[in-house]
Design an enzyme around this catalytic site. Structure first.
Site, PDB file in Angstrom:
ATOM      1  N   ASN A 116       0.826  -1.217   0.000  1.00 44.89           N
ATOM      2  CA  ASN A 116       0.000   0.000   0.000  1.00 44.89           C
ATOM      3  C   ASN A 116       0.857   1.263   0.000  1.00 44.89           C
ATOM      4  O   ASN A 116       0.420   2.332  -0.422  1.00 44.89           O
ATOM      5  CB  ASN A 116      -0.879   0.070   1.264  1.00 44.89           C
ATOM      6  CG  ASN A 116      -1.878  -1.055   1.406  1.00 44.89           C
ATOM      7  OD1 ASN A 116      -2.242  -1.424   2.511  1.00 44.89           O
ATOM      8  ND2 ASN A 116      -2.320  -1.615   0.297  1.00 44.89           N
ATOM      9  N   LYS A 119      -6.204   0.465   8.984  1.00 42.58           N
ATOM     10  CA  LYS A 119      -5.922   1.711   8.269  1.00 42.58           C
ATOM     11  C   LYS A 119      -6.540   2.919   8.965  1.00 42.58           C
ATOM     12  O   LYS A 119      -5.971   4.009   8.937  1.00 42.58           O
ATOM     13  CB  LYS A 119      -6.436   1.619   6.827  1.00 42.58           C
ATOM     14  CG  LYS A 119      -5.565   0.762   5.932  1.00 42.58           C
ATOM     15  CD  LYS A 119      -6.002   0.872   4.482  1.00 42.58           C
ATOM     16  CE  LYS A 119      -5.094   0.018   3.605  1.00 42.58           C
ATOM     17  NZ  LYS A 119      -5.522   0.061   2.183  1.00 42.58           N
ATOM     18  N   ASP A 122     -12.019   1.149  -4.507  1.00 42.88           N
ATOM     19  CA  ASP A 122     -11.354   0.666  -5.719  1.00 42.88           C
ATOM     20  C   ASP A 122     -12.078  -0.494  -6.384  1.00 42.88           C
ATOM     21  O   ASP A 122     -11.508  -1.198  -7.186  1.00 42.88           O
ATOM     22  CB  ASP A 122      -9.919   0.240  -5.375  1.00 42.88           C
ATOM     23  CG  ASP A 122      -9.885  -0.954  -4.432  1.00 42.88           C
ATOM     24  OD1 ASP A 122     -10.964  -1.373  -3.955  1.00 42.88           O
ATOM     25  OD2 ASP A 122      -8.790  -1.478  -4.170  1.00 42.88           O
ATOM     26  N   CYS A 132      -9.258  -4.169  -6.901  1.00 41.05           N
ATOM     27  CA  CYS A 132      -8.673  -4.739  -5.691  1.00 41.05           C
ATOM     28  C   CYS A 132      -7.186  -5.011  -5.827  1.00 41.05           C
ATOM     29  O   CYS A 132      -6.666  -5.934  -5.224  1.00 41.05           O
ATOM     30  CB  CYS A 132      -9.372  -6.033  -5.308  1.00 41.05           C
ATOM     31  SG  CYS A 132     -11.142  -5.882  -5.319  1.00 41.05           S
ATOM     32  N   CYS A 148      -7.756   3.750 -27.677  1.00 37.59           N
ATOM     33  CA  CYS A 148      -7.454   5.157 -27.376  1.00 37.59           C
ATOM     34  C   CYS A 148      -5.932   5.309 -27.363  1.00 37.59           C
ATOM     35  O   CYS A 148      -5.243   4.610 -28.091  1.00 37.59           O
ATOM     36  CB  CYS A 148      -8.100   5.612 -26.076  1.00 37.59           C
ATOM     37  SG  CYS A 148      -7.419   4.841 -24.601  1.00 37.59           S
TER      38      CYS A 148
END
Ligand code: ZN
Length: 393
Positions: free
Chosen positions: A74, A90, A134, A193, A351
């Site tokens: 993280n 957290k 997320d 994730c 793209c």
């Protein structure tokens, strides 16, 4: 927002002087910030910069909702946490860091995170909700709960080198997440994730933009991103804004909404699961969600009558380089052109780097197109692997 102005002490007036010097904020705007309650969902890549800026800005009450613990991987982007916090919840690490940043802010940990059971009551206790989650399941839950609770939701997301920010605020007449994407994608068809990579500094850009939008909503300054999706391409350094409107048929914020409560079964389909190693390139149907440039070229060459490459970049980008035979439709025109796209052909969406085109691919799949795939890596990968002479940017 709704709370009465909070008097500021001399120490606070000094601390926030660079805000107060701004005519649009002044003492009144700073008092609004001090009276405001903002909930940040996810103390991760986006929640970290968002919460740090909101705390530093003097938002009076900052809620942090996260059920996770700090892991070493993280720390590449989640700046609320440090080495000493590895293994800790957290929210504990976040409370410590935010208090150290600004002792005038009340930080409220919500260690259970946002759940179907607590979402409505939790959101009702805050003025603005900042979504830094997320995965799709959480995004739909957060969206639906925010609409039902009548709270503005500052949405942010990142994928590899691209990010997006918008404000969902049906209570103020704006659209919501389901107006853009009515239903979640099939579980495992889109990475989440943590199995997709992301550039850490990109999280800083998008999370900071979310904090900025929350501050604008609280102080009433500027133009919030209601009905506008801001997309950011970190590799090309491009921002662009796409307009989108509230969908009268939206199941949650439309004229005759069918979604009036939070039904747990709605949020299981796209739950955050750990897919098989090759799940990214294999969807539930035989048409993969993503193809490499080599696979995409092979498919088109094998059956050019039933395969079409759709390039969703902006005109100035297609001036620089393009794949011969590709149809050019800028991303922002896709919603209005959706009914003109062939459903009997395999659509290969392209793209610059693959982020915008993935969102268009998801958008088209959500609208019932089954034969549609994203070209991973976009024209930049094409230029490197298929046509080495092509100009890159
Ligand atoms: Zn909606």
């Amino acid at each position: 927002m709704s709370a009465p102005p909070t008097a500021l002490s001399p120490a606070e007036l000094a601390r926030y002087s660079r805000h107060i010097l701004l005519d649009q904020i002044g003492v009144t705007g700073q008092q609004k910030l001090a009276a405001a309650r903002v909930l940040v969902i996810g103390a991760g890549g986006l929640g970290s910069p968002a919460a740090l800026y909101l705390a530093a800005a003097g938002v009076g009450t900052l809620g942090i909702a996260d059920f996770d613990r700090v892991a070493d991987h993280n720390l590449q982007r989640q700046l609320l946490h440090d080495n000493a916090a590895i293994g800790q919840p957290k929210v504990e690490s976040a409370v410590r860091r935010l208090h150290a940043t600004n002792p005038f802010v009340t930080v409220v940990p919500h260690a259970e995170g946002v759940t179907v059971a607590n979402a409505l009551a939790l959101f009702a206790g805050y003025d603005v909700v900042v979504d830094g989650t997320d995965n799709f399941s959480a995004r739909y839950l957060n969206n639906d709960a925010a609409v039902l609770a009548g709270r503005p939701l500052v949405h942010g997301s990142v994928f590899k080198f691209e990010g997006q920010v918008t404000v969902f605020d049906p209570a103020a007449g704006g659209p919501c997440y389901r107006c853009l994407f009515p239903e979640p994608p099939v579980a495992g068809s889109v990475p989440g994730c943590g199995e997709a990579g992301v550039l850490g500094a990109l999280c800083g850009v998008i999370g900071s933009l979310q904090a900025l939008e929350a501050i604008k909503l609280i102080t009433g300054i500027g133009e919030p991103l209601r009905g506008r999706l801001l997309t950011y391409d970190a590799l090309g350094q491009h921002f662009q804004t796409l307009q989108f409107a509230r969908d009268p048929r939206c199941p949650v914020c439309g004229d005759t909404p069918t979604l009036r409560t939070l039904d747990p079964s709605r949020y299981e389909a796209a739950a955050c699961t750990t897919p098989a190693p090759n799940a990214f390139t294999m969807s539930s149907s035989e048409i993969p969600l993503e193809l490499s440039v080599t696979e995409a070229k092979a498919r088109r060459d094998a059956d050019s009558a039933h395969t079409v490459i759709i390039d969703v970049r902006e005109p100035y980008e297609t001036e620089i380089c393009r794949v011969a035979g590709a149809e050019l439709i800028p991303m922002r025109q896709i919603p209005e052109r959706v009914d003109t796209l062939p459903r009997d052909k395999h659509l290969l969406i392209m793209c610059h780097a693959g982020g915008r085109s993935l969102r268009v691919t998801e958008f088209l799949r959500a609208r019932g197109f089954t034969a549609v795939s994203n070209i991973a890596g976009g024209i930049d990968a094409w230029a490197q692997e298929i046509e080495p002479g092509m100009r890159r940017y």
